[in-house]
Motif scaffolding. Structure first.
Motif, PDB file in Angstrom:
ATOM      1  N   ARG A 139       0.821  -1.215   0.000  1.00  0.00           N
ATOM      2  CA  ARG A 139       0.000   0.000   0.000  1.00  0.00           C
ATOM      3  C   ARG A 139       0.856   1.266   0.000  1.00  0.00           C
ATOM      4  O   ARG A 139       0.483   2.286  -0.570  1.00  0.00           O
ATOM      5  N   ARG A 140       2.029   1.202   0.631  1.00  0.00           N
ATOM      6  CA  ARG A 140       2.891   2.378   0.761  1.00  0.00           C
ATOM      7  C   ARG A 140       3.855   2.543  -0.421  1.00  0.00           C
ATOM      8  O   ARG A 140       4.664   3.477  -0.423  1.00  0.00           O
ATOM      9  N   ALA A 141       3.814   1.649  -1.395  1.00  0.00           N
ATOM     10  CA  ALA A 141       4.780   1.733  -2.494  1.00  0.00           C
ATOM     11  C   ALA A 141       4.610   3.039  -3.267  1.00  0.00           C
ATOM     12  O   ALA A 141       3.494   3.532  -3.462  1.00  0.00           O
ATOM     13  N   GLU A 142       5.731   3.586  -3.714  1.00  0.00           N
ATOM     14  CA  GLU A 142       5.697   4.798  -4.514  1.00  0.00           C
ATOM     15  C   GLU A 142       4.966   4.526  -5.830  1.00  0.00           C
ATOM     16  O   GLU A 142       5.196   3.518  -6.493  1.00  0.00           O
ATOM     17  N   GLY A 143       4.068   5.416  -6.195  1.00  0.00           N
ATOM     18  CA  GLY A 143       3.298   5.260  -7.425  1.00  0.00           C
ATOM     19  C   GLY A 143       1.910   4.695  -7.213  1.00  0.00           C
ATOM     20  O   GLY A 143       1.139   4.589  -8.166  1.00  0.00           O
ATOM     21  N   VAL A 144       1.567   4.311  -5.962  1.00  0.00           N
ATOM     22  CA  VAL A 144       0.222   3.829  -5.640  1.00  0.00           C
ATOM     23  C   VAL A 144      -0.617   5.004  -5.150  1.00  0.00           C
ATOM     24  O   VAL A 144      -0.230   5.707  -4.214  1.00  0.00           O
ATOM     25  N   SER A 145      -1.751   5.230  -5.780  1.00  0.00           N
ATOM     26  CA  SER A 145      -2.671   6.268  -5.302  1.00  0.00           C
ATOM     27  C   SER A 145      -4.078   5.676  -5.223  1.00  0.00           C
ATOM     28  O   SER A 145      -4.511   4.950  -6.118  1.00  0.00           O
ATOM     29  N   ILE A 146      -4.755   5.990  -4.132  1.00  0.00           N
ATOM     30  CA  ILE A 146      -6.100   5.468  -3.876  1.00  0.00           C
ATOM     31  C   ILE A 146      -7.050   6.642  -3.711  1.00  0.00           C
ATOM     32  O   ILE A 146      -6.754   7.594  -2.991  1.00  0.00           O
ATOM     33  N   VAL A 147      -8.182   6.570  -4.397  1.00  0.00           N
ATOM     34  CA  VAL A 147      -9.176   7.632  -4.310  1.00  0.00           C
ATOM     35  C   VAL A 147     -10.476   7.040  -3.760  1.00  0.00           C
ATOM     36  O   VAL A 147     -10.984   6.042  -4.275  1.00  0.00           O
ATOM     37  N   ASP A 148     -11.006   7.655  -2.721  1.00  0.00           N
ATOM     38  CA  ASP A 148     -12.268   7.205  -2.148  1.00  0.00           C
ATOM     39  C   ASP A 148     -13.415   7.807  -2.962  1.00  0.00           C
ATOM     40  O   ASP A 148     -14.088   8.735  -2.531  1.00  0.00           O
ATOM     41  N   ASP A 149     -13.622   7.279  -4.156  1.00  0.00           N
ATOM     42  CA  ASP A 149     -14.661   7.808  -5.038  1.00  0.00           C
ATOM     43  C   ASP A 149     -15.832   6.845  -5.222  1.00  0.00           C
ATOM     44  O   ASP A 149     -16.599   6.963  -6.184  1.00  0.00           O
ATOM     45  N   TRP A 150     -15.972   5.897  -4.313  1.00  0.00           N
ATOM     46  CA  TRP A 150     -17.136   5.009  -4.353  1.00  0.00           C
ATOM     47  C   TRP A 150     -18.352   5.787  -3.853  1.00  0.00           C
ATOM     48  O   TRP A 150     -18.384   6.225  -2.700  1.00  0.00           O
ATOM     49  N   ASP A 151     -19.370   5.964  -4.689  1.00  0.00           N
ATOM     50  CA  ASP A 151     -20.562   6.699  -4.278  1.00  0.00           C
ATOM     51  C   ASP A 151     -21.827   5.897  -4.529  1.00  0.00           C
ATOM     52  O   ASP A 151     -22.905   6.452  -4.761  1.00  0.00           O
ATOM     53  N   GLY A 152     -21.714   4.569  -4.477  1.00  0.00           N
ATOM     54  CA  GLY A 152     -22.892   3.724  -4.608  1.00  0.00           C
ATOM     55  C   GLY A 152     -23.878   3.998  -3.487  1.00  0.00           C
ATOM     56  O   GLY A 152     -23.510   4.419  -2.389  1.00  0.00           O
ATOM     57  N   PHE A 153     -25.177   3.732  -3.744  1.00  0.00           N
ATOM     58  CA  PHE A 153     -26.173   4.033  -2.711  1.00  0.00           C
ATOM     59  C   PHE A 153     -26.168   3.020  -1.584  1.00  0.00           C
ATOM     60  O   PHE A 153     -26.805   3.231  -0.546  1.00  0.00           O
ATOM     61  N   GLY A 154     -25.463   1.909  -1.775  1.00  0.00           N
ATOM     62  CA  GLY A 154     -25.336   0.922  -0.714  1.00  0.00           C
ATOM     63  C   GLY A 154     -23.885   0.558  -0.471  1.00  0.00           C
ATOM     64  O   GLY A 154     -22.999   0.947  -1.230  1.00  0.00           O
ATOM     65  N   GLN A 155     -23.661  -0.202   0.614  1.00  0.00           N
ATOM     66  CA  GLN A 155     -22.296  -0.572   1.008  1.00  0.00           C
ATOM     67  C   GLN A 155     -21.403   0.666   0.960  1.00  0.00           C
ATOM     68  O   GLN A 155     -20.303   0.665   0.415  1.00  0.00           O
ATOM     69  N   ARG A 156     -21.875   1.732   1.571  1.00  0.00           N
ATOM     70  CA  ARG A 156     -21.301   3.060   1.378  1.00  0.00           C
ATOM     71  C   ARG A 156     -19.888   3.230   1.928  1.00  0.00           C
ATOM     72  O   ARG A 156     -19.141   4.073   1.428  1.00  0.00           O
ATOM     73  N   VAL A 157     -19.547   2.489   2.979  1.00  0.00           N
ATOM     74  CA  VAL A 157     -18.241   2.748   3.607  1.00  0.00           C
ATOM     75  C   VAL A 157     -17.285   1.559   3.443  1.00  0.00           C
ATOM     76  O   VAL A 157     -16.462   1.279   4.307  1.00  0.00           O
ATOM     77  N   THR A 158     -17.387   0.883   2.310  1.00  0.00           N
ATOM     78  CA  THR A 158     -16.456  -0.202   2.005  1.00  0.00           C
ATOM     79  C   THR A 158     -15.161   0.298   1.392  1.00  0.00           C
ATOM     80  O   THR A 158     -14.219  -0.480   1.196  1.00  0.00           O
ATOM     81  N   GLY A 159     -15.093   1.573   1.046  1.00  0.00           N
ATOM     82  CA  GLY A 159     -13.898   2.093   0.390  1.00  0.00           C
ATOM     83  C   GLY A 159     -13.680   1.483  -0.978  1.00  0.00           C
ATOM     84  O   GLY A 159     -12.536   1.309  -1.411  1.00  0.00           O
ATOM     85  N   SER A 160     -14.769   1.178  -1.692  1.00  0.00           N
ATOM     86  CA  SER A 160     -14.679   0.429  -2.958  1.00  0.00           C
ATOM     87  C   SER A 160     -14.425   1.340  -4.155  1.00  0.00           C
ATOM     88  O   SER A 160     -15.123   1.272  -5.163  1.00  0.00           O
ATOM     89  N   GLY A 161     -13.430   2.207  -4.043  1.00  0.00           N
ATOM     90  CA  GLY A 161     -13.177   3.164  -5.098  1.00  0.00           C
ATOM     91  C   GLY A 161     -12.051   2.782  -6.026  1.00  0.00           C
ATOM     92  O   GLY A 161     -11.880   1.612  -6.385  1.00  0.00           O
ATOM     93  N   SER A 162     -11.253   3.767  -6.412  1.00  0.00           N
ATOM     94  CA  SER A 162     -10.239   3.595  -7.454  1.00  0.00           C
ATOM     95  C   SER A 162      -8.839   3.431  -6.877  1.00  0.00           C
ATOM     96  O   SER A 162      -8.510   4.015  -5.847  1.00  0.00           O
ATOM     97  N   VAL A 163      -8.036   2.673  -7.601  1.00  0.00           N
ATOM     98  CA  VAL A 163      -6.604   2.554  -7.316  1.00  0.00           C
ATOM     99  C   VAL A 163      -5.851   2.741  -8.625  1.00  0.00           C
ATOM    100  O   VAL A 163      -6.202   2.135  -9.634  1.00  0.00           O
TER     101      VAL A 163
END
Length: 411
Positions: free
Chosen positions: A198-222
């Motif tokens: 997770r800490r490797a250089e070049g890894v970026s994570i965006v919390d852009d999951w905006d589904g109406f359910g399972q809202r706080v799973t962090g199911s966004g982009s990498v």
């Protein structure tokens, strides 16, 4: 209102403490019940505010439950598939998001068990026992085909990962991100699972999951941009499906457990509301909604569907365990079909429980501050993971024509 997308919304997590070493299946179930009671208290608030469950995940990890599938010979509890499914269902009844977040963690552990070298197993099992979590970066969007475009390639004498993923449940909270990559080997492309720090250089994570359910799973982009990894962190993936293994049915068993748990949570929320707050319909001629004969019938129908889903889940777990002990064409196909049958019923039972909650509780249950709609929203969102209509097809083809289902992660 949905908060703006956040890049690396929190720093990469560090294990706060060495987790408890769970001894056996019974202890795992007891700890899951205790945690679920804790997690349930603020589940509606987390859902409404899209509050990421960082503190809850630390307690979840410290409990030792994230390490319960590590084999006994490597220091883990090595619990049965049935126990793992029940643990997931218990947590999902309290909070569907918290129940789903570790699904890919357990999935990655099963991929390791099936296809990893002894050195890889020893290394990653030890990390998990020390409190590190796996997320996932498997799916890609933006294309009509199922080709994977995230690549593992050599650059300047080192292995690098480049690409972008979505639906990355748990990646935001992870220490390692198991990532499906395509690599060129001679004349052919092969699919592998690269464990990316997770800490490797070049890894970026965006919390852009905006589904109406399972809202706080962090199911966004990498996104991976020139991420260098050690060759020792790359495990065969597609090769594990070229022979009969339990990776597919194991993953699907956990999805069924999530759905069952969400349905249980909806049912558990229905009962006190109907007893204490719902009004009886005038034609029933009774003083309390809980004495309405039609409400009683509907409650019984929901209960029966959930009990049937529970029974099929336990049955499916037995088939998965048998296939894990002796993997072969017949045992793995039988496990896949048993799990597909469980998923069909867990899907319909969870959706029905979330819908009937409102039918039985009445308009008062729709008030936003109660958050009772989260059960249906969570069930509807998670049950879209893969289509039930195709499970019916494979089940029918198996029983009618003796045709084994395909081997992949969705069966």
């Amino acid at each position: 209102m949905r908060a703006p997308a956040r890049a690396d919304a929190q720093p990469a997590p560090v294990p706060a403490q060495r987790p408890l070493r769970i001894r056996d299946d019974a202890q795992a179930l007891q700890i899951a019940r205790e945690l679920a009671a804790d997690f349930a208290r603020d589940a509606a608030v987390r859902d409404r505010e899209r509050r990421l469950p960082w503190d809850e995940l630390e307690r979840f990890t410290a409990s030792g439950l994230w390490a319960i599938t590590v084999p006994r010979e490597h220091g883990g509890a090595g619990v049965s598939a049935r126990t793992l499914a029940e643990v997931i269902a218990i947590i999902s009844a309290a909070d569907g998001s918290l129940g789903q977040i570790p699904q890919n963690h357990y999935y990655a552990l099963e991929v390791l068990r099936v296809g990893g070298t002894e050195a890889q197993k020893s290394f990653f099992y030890r990390r998990v026992l020390e409190g590190e979590r796996f997320g996932n970066a498997l799916a890609e969007i933006g294309h009509k085909d199922f080709k994977r475009r995230t690549r593992l390639h050599e650059e300047g004498g080192s292995l690098q990962v480049d690409g972008q993923k979505f639906y990355c449940t748990g990646a935001l909270f992870a220490h390692w991100i198991p990532t499906l990559v395509v690599a060129q080997e001679g004349e052919r492309e092969v699919t592998k699972l690269a464990f990316v720090p997770r800490r490797a250089e070049g890894v970026s994570i965006v919390d852009d999951w905006d589904g109406f359910g399972q809202r706080v799973t962090g199911s966004g982009s990498v996104r991976f941009e020139g991420v260098q990894i050690d060759p020792a962190w790359v495990v065969p993936f597609l090769a594990s499906f070229e022979r009969p293994t339990t990776i597919g049915p194991f993953a699907q068993l956990l999805h069924a457990a999530i759905d069952l748990g969400i349905g249980r949570g909806a049912f558990e929320a229905t009962l006190p509301f109907v007893r204490e707050r719902a009004r009886p319909w005038i034609d029933a001629g009774v003083e309390r909604a809980s004495e309405d004969p039609l409400a009683i019938q509907l409650t019984g129908e929901v209960a029966v569907r959930l009990r049937a889903a529970e029974a099929l889940l336990r049955r499916a777990a037995r088939f998965v365990e048998a296939a894990q002990r002796a993997p072969g064409e017949h045992s793995v196909a039988a496990a896949s079909i048993a799990v597909a049958e469980a998923r069909v019923l867990s899907t319909t039972a969870s959706l029905d429980a979330g819908n009937r909650l409102f039918e039985l509780a009445g308009t008062g249950a729709t008030l936003d501050g109660l958050g009772l709609d989260r059960f249906w929203r969570n069930a509807r969102t998670h049950t879209l993971h893969d289509p039930v209509r195709w499970k019916y097809h494979h089940i029918g083809n198996y029983h009618l024509n003796d045709r084994f289902p395909p081997r992949h992660g969705a069966l």
